[in-house]
Scaffold this motif. Structure first.
Motif: not given
Ligand SMILES: Nc1ncnc2c1ncn2[C@@H]1O[C@H](COP(=O)(O)OP(=O)(O)O)[C@@H](O)[C@H]1O
Ligand SMILES: Nc1ncnc2c1ncn2[C@@H]1O[C@H](COP(=O)(O)OP(=O)(O)O)[C@@H](O)[C@H]1O
Ligand code: SF4
Ligand code: SF4
Ligand SMILES: [Mg+2]
Ligand SMILES: [Mg+2]
Lengths: 295, 325, 358
Positions: A241-266
């Motif tokens: 779900s959108w919420g799930n995606m944001i939650n996932d992105a939050r976790q993975s962003l810690n590892n790969v900070p340049q992967n911003w679209p992951l959190i921005i789009f959802p």
């Protein structure tokens, strides 16, 4: 006829301005269009050429390109595909639970308001007791025990927990419509209860109901996001779900900070969708408000 | 006036309506009796809260009566079951004070007027349309132009016309008008009063005209009944009653009515105080707390409505005029 | 544009209020709405002026503008209101605060909306006494009780502690009057003070206003839609239609020798207690105009039986008749006198105050 003088003449012209409402406005239409696109995508996702949300089709962390409109996530899945499929979950939760809440709470609220008396007292005391209890806690409690969590279960839990709120809103709307003299007048004409509820009450509570429905869907979609954040929504690997995606992105962003679209789009889609719902709901309410147009 | 004959259309006997407010009881209508003859207009006046609307609503069974009987063309209404009462009520119609809220803002004028026809499945299609057009024409609203408009698009006076058209769709015998012109400006008020007079003739209606405005009531009524705190004080032909009021309350009420004429001497006698609460009405005569002529007898004994000739009845131990010759 | 209206010599002390070419225009979603469209009149000291007209004719807007009560947004006020030398149009809030209460006070139709439902009435009346007149608590309380007595509230000591909801409509209006009169204003604006009250209570309140006007030597503007209310209670009256004065003069002149067809029509469509029953009322066809769509001509033209070509093209100005400050705005004025209303009703006319119980 003796009273010629009263036949409406040009001077008396009933409605000098035949109901000129403020126009709906381009911005509202943009919002409606945006909502429509989201709903269409959600409904038609299996038919559209949308990438599979769970397939690792490409390199992880790819930027935006024609093949991957929003890039790919840290597992190489297409973000756009995940968002589009995810809208099925988010919208499903929003619309499904509101369908339950309105299907039960709406008729009960209107009936209580129309009949008054004992029926109203009993139903209202039950409903208001539930309202006094913070429903978010109930939802969290139920969902943490009722596993595995599926879309259906989430819809049922949120839907049932929203019944008292919908009941209260619809009851209040029907009470105010029902206290008007036209309801008495209809009874005097010989109209029976069913006719009064459908002809006199329903058209006058429908606008309130409709706009509250839109606010409700928006609220539930946001609520689903919160649940996902707490790890209480549908397990992400079944469908995101959108919420799930944001939650996932939050976790993975810690590892790969340049992967911003992951959190921005959802986040952006979720925000815009909720904003549009709220805006359209508000506009609808004032558009249908009879008293606001009267001079 | 001569239009009235001796056939009784509505007969009210000891009508009582008591509302419950928690533990307390509001005696809104405390036993009133009157007859309405075919073709006449009976005015019902009194200050706000005296029970006028409640009387009208009890006659229509919008509020349940808690005592007494209502005869419509000889049939007793309160003892009937729900369906029989609904049937009998077809002979009666009511128009309300607030013209705007009496009409559903989200329905079209022609559907509003056709509502009784639809409820009773009396007419459909072209017949229904022609009845509705005819009624709208009668009240001075062009059905071709305005029939499809929504009720919310009309002004107060026009809404009241639409209400009148609706009330006539069933061809009622009896029309109860509850303060139907109180919310309207004088110029519109005159239009509606004239319209009611015309339609009454055309449809052979019998009317109960409830209002607080003495001049309006005088204008439209053949007979007038005066109410105070749930009781009838006086009832009689309007010209007699206004010229020679027999009840002190009527006298004061008339004295307080302001005539639009600077040269007319206004009565210097004003009534002091305010009506007591219907939760706790005075013993004996209900007017005695404000009546300058009250004696011990008035507190001890409730005056009954009695005849003083010329169809004039009064409920007072010491009426201002004796029996008419 | 502004026309000089000379007041008659009823007020040798000079005019208390001079209103000149006053306009109040609301900016609405559908355009400019001229609720008051150029009103000029004068009011002398100790004078009672009636303002009559149907609803929507601008009576309330006029009195609120005179009071300086219009909000600052979406409203444009033009012209001048001179109250005892103070200009109200364009006055700052601070100036107005100095004037309100002491120079001018207002009472409204619905006292409940202007009374604070959660404050005791004694406190509400006393507030302005303490703030404006610098009284201390005890002085204020004594004065409040005096005022409550003055406006005829029985057992004022007990009522001091009552809340507005515990009072009847008539009693609330008395409280409003007490608040308005607390600081001895020279001008009292009463906007439909008795509309919605029962006739017997209306008579009490109007008598009270009469009595207080004499006692406190103030001028009163009595705004109402009811011709009966102004008939015997005012020295002069103004008839308004669509935001303008259409006729003005001494009460007797306007009732008897009105020139403007609207005044006549209004009088003839009023039902009277003294008419025999089933008297057919004269009606005015149509209804008042939409203020958003006023034309160049006379606003009454579409409903007027005397209207001519000229009426719909050119707006008539207020012209004097030559009698006693009587003005009218009409191209085809009436020539004949109005028929007097006859027949008195009722029999007791001589009951003194003392055998009427309170
Ligand atoms: N539904 C009700 N419940 C309780 N009290 C009521 C109700 N309707 C009217 N009353 C009371 O009954 C009395 C008479 O009211 P009403 O008939 O409306 O008077 P009127 O029409 O003469 O002004 C009032 O004291 C009023 O408060
Ligand atoms: N705040 C406002 N905004 C827009 N129009 C207003 C406002 N107040 C009053 N009006 C309009 O001004 C006109 C005159 O109103 P009002 O002075 O209240 O009439 P009256 O008191 O004579 O009944 C009406 O057409 C009314 O709709
Ligand atoms: S019965 Fe007595 S108190 Fe009642 S109205 Fe007659 S005189 Fe007055
Ligand atoms: S100016 Fe013309 S339209 Fe206006 S009131 Fe006079 S006669 Fe009638
Ligand atoms: Mg009533
Ligand atoms: Mg007003």
């Amino acid at each position: 006829m003796t009273n010629n003088e009263v036949v409406i003449n040009a001077a008396e012209s009933v409605v000098e301005q035949p109901e000129k409402k403020a126009p709906i406005g381009i911005f509202t239409w943009i919002c409606v269009g945006w909502l429509a696109i989201n709903v269409l995508v959600a409904v038609l996702a299996p038919l559209l050429p949308i990438p599979d949300p769970n397939e690792m089709i490409s390199m992880p962390g790819m930027g935006m390109s024609f093949d991957h409109l929003m890039g790919t996530d840290d597992l190489g899945r297409d973000i756009f595909g995940r968002l589009a499929w995810g809208s099925r979950i988010s919208l499903g939760v929003g619309i499904g639970s509101m369908a339950i809440a309105f299907g039960v709470g709406g008729p009960l609220g209107m009936l209580a308001a129309y009949r008054r008396g004992k029926m109203d007292v009993i139903m209202s005391s039950v409903m208001f007791t539930f309202l006094a209890f913070p429903s978010i806690i109930a939802i969290i409690a139920v969902l943490s025990f009722w596993t595995p969590r599926s879309l259906g279960k989430i819809i049922i839990v949120i839907g049932i927990s929203s019944i008292p709120l919908v009941y209260r809103v619809m009851r209040a709307a029907a009470l105010s419509a029902g206290s008007k003299e036209y309801v008495t007048a209809a009874r005097v004409q010989g109209a029976r209860d069913r006719r009064i509820i459908f002809r006199e009450l329903l058209p006058n509570v429908a606008p309130t109901g409709l706009s509250f429905l839109l606010f409700g869907v928006a609220t539930v979609i946001a609520l689903e996001g919160v649940l996902a954040f707490l790890g209480l929504s549908i397990a992400p690997d079944i469908a995101p779900s959108w919420g799930n995606m944001i939650n996932d992105a939050r976790q993975s962003l810690n590892n790969v900070p340049q992967n911003w679209p992951l959190i921005i789009f959802p986040s952006a889609i979720l925000c815009l969708f909720i904003l549009a719902l709220n805006f359209v709901g508000d506009r609808l309410r004032s558009y249908f408000d009879v008293t606001e147009v009267k001079l | 006036m001569s239009e009235a004959n001796n056939k009784v259309v509505l007969s009210v006997k000891d009508l009582e309506v008591t509302f419950r407010k928690g533990r307390q009881r509001v005696s809104a209508v405390a036993g009133i009796s009157f007859d309405l003859y075919e073709g006449e207009t009976l005015g019902l006046v009194g200050e706000s809260g005296c029970g006028k609307s409640t009387t009208g609503r009890a006659l229509m069974q919008i509020v349940p009566s808690t005592g007494g009987q209502i005869f419509v063309d000889g049939d007793e209404l309160t003892s009937l079951n729900k369906d029989e009462a609904r049937n009998l009520r077809r002979k009666m119609q009511m128009i309300f004070q607030d013209p705007i809220s009496s009409l559903n803002p989200r329905r079209r004028v022609k559907d509003i007027v056709a509502e009784p026809l639809d409820c009773w499945k009396l007419a459909k299609g072209a017949e229904r349309d022609s009845i509705v057009s005819d009624l709208l024409n009668k009240v001075g609203i062009d059905p071709a132009v305005y029939g499809n408009r929504y009720a919310r698009q009309f002004s107060g006076g026009q809404c009241q016309r639409i209400s009148i058209a609706r009330s006539l769709a069933m061809r009622p015998r009896l029309l109860i008008c509850d303060e139907v012109v109180s919310a309207l400006d004088v110029s519109i008020q005159a239009q509606i009063l004239n319209l009611l007079e015309d339609l009454k003739k055309e449809y052979g209606l019998t009317m109960l005209f409830i209002a607080h405005d003495l001049a309006v009531v005088k204008n439209i009524s053949d007979r007038v009944a005066v109410m105070y705190l749930g009781k009838l004080c006086e009832i009689g032909p309007s010209d007699t009653l206004y010229a020679k009021p027999a009840h002190p309350y009527t006298e004061f009420l008339l004295g307080a009515a302001l005539e639009a004429d600077p040269e007319l001497e206004q009565s210097s006698a004003t009534l002091g105080g305010e009506p007591p609460s219907p939760l706790n009405p005075p013993s004996g005569c209900r007017f005695r707390t404000r009546c300058p002529f009250a004696t011990e007898k008035c507190a001890a004994e409730e005056p009954q409505l009695r005849d003083i000739g010329e169809g004039h009845q009064v409920a007072c131990h010491f009426p201002l005029v004796g029996a008419h010759q | 544009m502004s026309q000089e209206i000379n007041s008659t010599n009823q007020n040798p002390a000079g005019d208390l209020l001079v209103v000149e070419n006053l306009t109040t225009t609301f900016q609405t979603a559908r355009g400019a709405l001229p609720a008051v469209g150029g009103v000029s009149f004068r009011l002398g000291a100790n004078e009672i002026l009636g303002v009559v007209g149907e609803s929507g004719s601008g009576k309330t807007v006029l009195s609120r503008t005179i009071m300086g009560l219009q909000p600052r947004t979406n409203v444009e006020v033009g012209g001048s209101v001179l109250l005892d030398g103070h200009q109200i149009v364009g006055a700052t809030d601070e100036d107005l605060r100095d004037i309100w209460g002491t120079k001018v006070a207002m009472i409204f139709q619905d006292p409940m909306t202007s009374l604070n439902p959660v404050t005791k009435i004694g406190k509400q009346i006393g507030e302005s006494l303490q703030v404006r007149l610098g009284m201390n608590k005890a002085e204020a309380k004594a004065r409040v009780i005096e005022l409550l007595t003055l406006v005829g509230i029985p057992s004022p000591e007990e009522r001091y502690d009552a809340y507005p909801t515990q009072l009847s409509g008539g009693m609330r209006q008395r409280v409003m009057i007490a608040i308005a009169l607390a600081c001895n204003p020279t001008l009292l604006l009463a906007d439909e003070p008795t509309t919605g009250l029962d006739v017997t209570i209306q008579a009490q309140i109007l008598n009270l206003l009469d009595e207080l006007q004499l006692k406190m030597k103030m001028s009163v503007i009595l705004v109402t839609h009811d011709l009966g209310v102004v008939a015997t209670r005012t020295d002069r009256i103004i008839v308004m239609y669509a935001g303008r004065i259409v006729e003005m003069g001494t009460t007797k002149e306007v009732f008897r020798n009105h020139k403007m067809p609207y005044t006549r029509a209004l009088l003839e469509s009023t039902p009277r207690v003294s008419n025999p029953s089933h008297t057919r009322l004269q009606t005015i066809p149509g209804r008042p105009p939409n203020l958003l769509k006023l034309t160049e001509g006379c606003a009454f033209a579409p409903r007027c039986s005397r209207a001519t070509e000229k009426c719909s093209q050119e707006r008539p100005t207020l012209e004097p008749t030559g009698v006693d400050g009587h003005y009218f705005a009409c191209w085809n004025p009436l020539e004949d006198q109005a028929a007097p209303v006859s027949i008195q009703t009722g029999t007791i006319k001589e009951i003194g105050e003392d055998n009427v119980r309170g």
